[in-house]
Design a protein around this motif. Sequence first.
Motif, PDB file in Angstrom:
ATOM      1  N   TYR A   1     -64.184  -1.875 102.180  1.00 58.03           N
ATOM      2  CA  TYR A   1     -64.588  -1.163 103.393  1.00 58.03           C
ATOM      3  C   TYR A   1     -63.442  -0.276 103.877  1.00 58.03           C
ATOM      4  CZ  TYR A   1     -65.998  -0.591 108.319  1.00 58.03           C
ATOM      5  OH  TYR A   1     -66.316  -0.083 109.550  1.00 58.03           O
TER       6      TYR A   1
ATOM      7  N   LEU B   1     -63.268   3.935 104.072  1.00 56.84           N
ATOM      8  CA  LEU B   1     -62.989   4.680 105.296  1.00 56.84           C
ATOM      9  C   LEU B   1     -61.751   5.567 105.161  1.00 56.84           C
ATOM     10  CD1 LEU B   1     -63.820   2.025 108.004  1.00 56.84           C
ATOM     11  CD2 LEU B   1     -65.172   3.998 107.313  1.00 56.84           C
ATOM     12  N   SER B   2     -60.744   5.071 104.473  1.00 49.29           N
ATOM     13  CA  SER B   2     -59.546   5.873 104.247  1.00 49.29           C
ATOM     14  C   SER B   2     -59.888   7.105 103.409  1.00 49.29           C
ATOM     15  CB  SER B   2     -58.471   5.042 103.557  1.00 49.29           C
ATOM     16  OG  SER B   2     -57.340   5.826 103.294  1.00 49.29           O
TER      17      SER B   2
ATOM     18  N   LYS C   1     -61.758   9.684 105.457  1.00 47.10           N
ATOM     19  CA  LYS C   1     -60.852  10.363 106.387  1.00 47.10           C
ATOM     20  C   LYS C   1     -59.971  11.377 105.668  1.00 47.10           C
ATOM     21  CE  LYS C   1     -56.937   9.646 109.411  1.00 47.10           C
ATOM     22  NZ  LYS C   1     -55.934   8.714 109.862  1.00 47.10           N
TER      23      LYS C   1
ATOM     24  N   LEU D   1     -57.388   4.459 110.729  1.00 44.92           N
ATOM     25  CA  LEU D   1     -58.699   4.898 110.253  1.00 44.92           C
ATOM     26  C   LEU D   1     -59.382   5.887 111.194  1.00 44.92           C
ATOM     27  CD1 LEU D   1     -60.002   1.551 108.764  1.00 44.92           C
ATOM     28  CD2 LEU D   1     -59.158   3.569 107.531  1.00 44.92           C
ATOM     29  N   ASN D   2     -58.811   6.106 112.366  1.00 50.25           N
ATOM     30  CA  ASN D   2     -59.341   7.120 113.275  1.00 50.25           C
ATOM     31  C   ASN D   2     -58.838   8.480 112.843  1.00 50.25           C
ATOM     32  OD1 ASN D   2     -60.779   5.450 115.076  1.00 50.25           O
ATOM     33  ND2 ASN D   2     -58.892   4.943 116.159  1.00 50.25           N
TER      34      ASN D   2
ATOM     35  N   GLN E   1     -64.069  10.779 112.942  1.00 47.65           N
ATOM     36  CA  GLN E   1     -64.251   9.380 112.553  1.00 47.65           C
ATOM     37  C   GLN E   1     -63.567   8.488 113.577  1.00 47.65           C
ATOM     38  OE1 GLN E   1     -63.988   8.162 108.371  1.00 47.65           O
ATOM     39  NE2 GLN E   1     -62.316   6.822 108.949  1.00 47.65           N
TER      40      GLN E   1
ATOM     41  N   SER F   1     -63.049   4.339 114.659  1.00 45.42           N
ATOM     42  CA  SER F   1     -63.193   2.943 114.261  1.00 45.42           C
ATOM     43  C   SER F   1     -62.889   2.018 115.429  1.00 45.42           C
ATOM     44  CB  SER F   1     -62.240   2.609 113.108  1.00 45.42           C
ATOM     45  OG  SER F   1     -62.677   3.226 111.920  1.00 45.42           O
TER      46      SER F   1
ATOM     47  N   ARG G   1     -65.659  -4.805 112.169  1.00 45.92           N
ATOM     48  CA  ARG G   1     -65.258  -3.397 112.289  1.00 45.92           C
ATOM     49  C   ARG G   1     -66.499  -2.515 112.355  1.00 45.92           C
ATOM     50  NH1 ARG G   1     -59.798  -2.199 111.126  1.00 45.92           N
ATOM     51  NH2 ARG G   1     -58.617  -4.026 110.493  1.00 45.92           N
TER      52      ARG G   1
ATOM     53  N   THR H   1     -67.502   1.634 112.495  1.00 45.58           N
ATOM     54  CA  THR H   1     -66.999   2.998 112.345  1.00 45.58           C
ATOM     55  C   THR H   1     -68.151   3.973 112.474  1.00 45.58           C
ATOM     56  OG1 THR H   1     -65.202   2.259 110.931  1.00 45.58           O
ATOM     57  CG2 THR H   1     -65.763   4.595 110.831  1.00 45.58           C
TER      58      THR H   1
ATOM     59  N   ARG I   1     -68.987   8.065 112.066  1.00 44.25           N
ATOM     60  CA  ARG I   1     -68.452   9.271 111.443  1.00 44.25           C
ATOM     61  C   ARG I   1     -69.504  10.364 111.473  1.00 44.25           C
ATOM     62  NH1 ARG I   1     -64.479  10.973 108.455  1.00 44.25           N
ATOM     63  NH2 ARG I   1     -64.867  12.598 106.924  1.00 44.25           N
TER      64      ARG I   1
ATOM     65  N   LEU J   1     -70.824   2.777 109.745  1.00 42.74           N
ATOM     66  CA  LEU J   1     -70.417   1.760 108.768  1.00 42.74           C
ATOM     67  C   LEU J   1     -69.957   0.526 109.520  1.00 42.74           C
ATOM     68  CD1 LEU J   1     -68.380   4.184 106.532  1.00 42.74           C
ATOM     69  CD2 LEU J   1     -70.544   3.130 105.924  1.00 42.74           C
TER      70      LEU J   1
END
Length: 164
Positions: A5, A9-10, A13, A62-63, A86, A88, A107, A109, A111, A120
Amino acid sequence: VRYQYMHLLSYLKSKKFMKCQDQEKYVVEASTTLPENECHVIRRNMHGLTWNDWLANTTNMLNSNSNNIRSNSISGEEKEGGSRQQISLCDCARPKGNDADQFFENRYTKRNTQYGEINLIYLQNMNGVIKMSEDFPPYSPFFYNNDNTSSTTTTTRCKPGTCA
């Protein structure tokens, strides 16, 4: 599943795959700097942080600060003059000790893409139990007011790693 996960996300981004230590054997040039800082989101012990520090740090990592998503503040970290592509949230904490029933990490997220909004979610299952706070989705709105309170209550959402 947590690290898959986080890796996804990384990638969303940064639009690039991480070059982490597990890929060193494939690197030809010795001058390549590894691992990248982004590898921290999938390797908790990379910087020697506690679990709670890692939860807070990775949520912030992750933001993104691209202008594309609603401009309401999340955890008071929104930058002036912009909104995020994005965002999170982490309803998470690891109290001291080894009691897995007390650990939780959920978590969320959101986006924005050219194709619409993507949501997500990662819900941690420890010993067949998923703990969820009423201050986070699906029980509360994703976005809180600028003072970090819900538009429907005066509750303040906890910061990652400090939730109880």
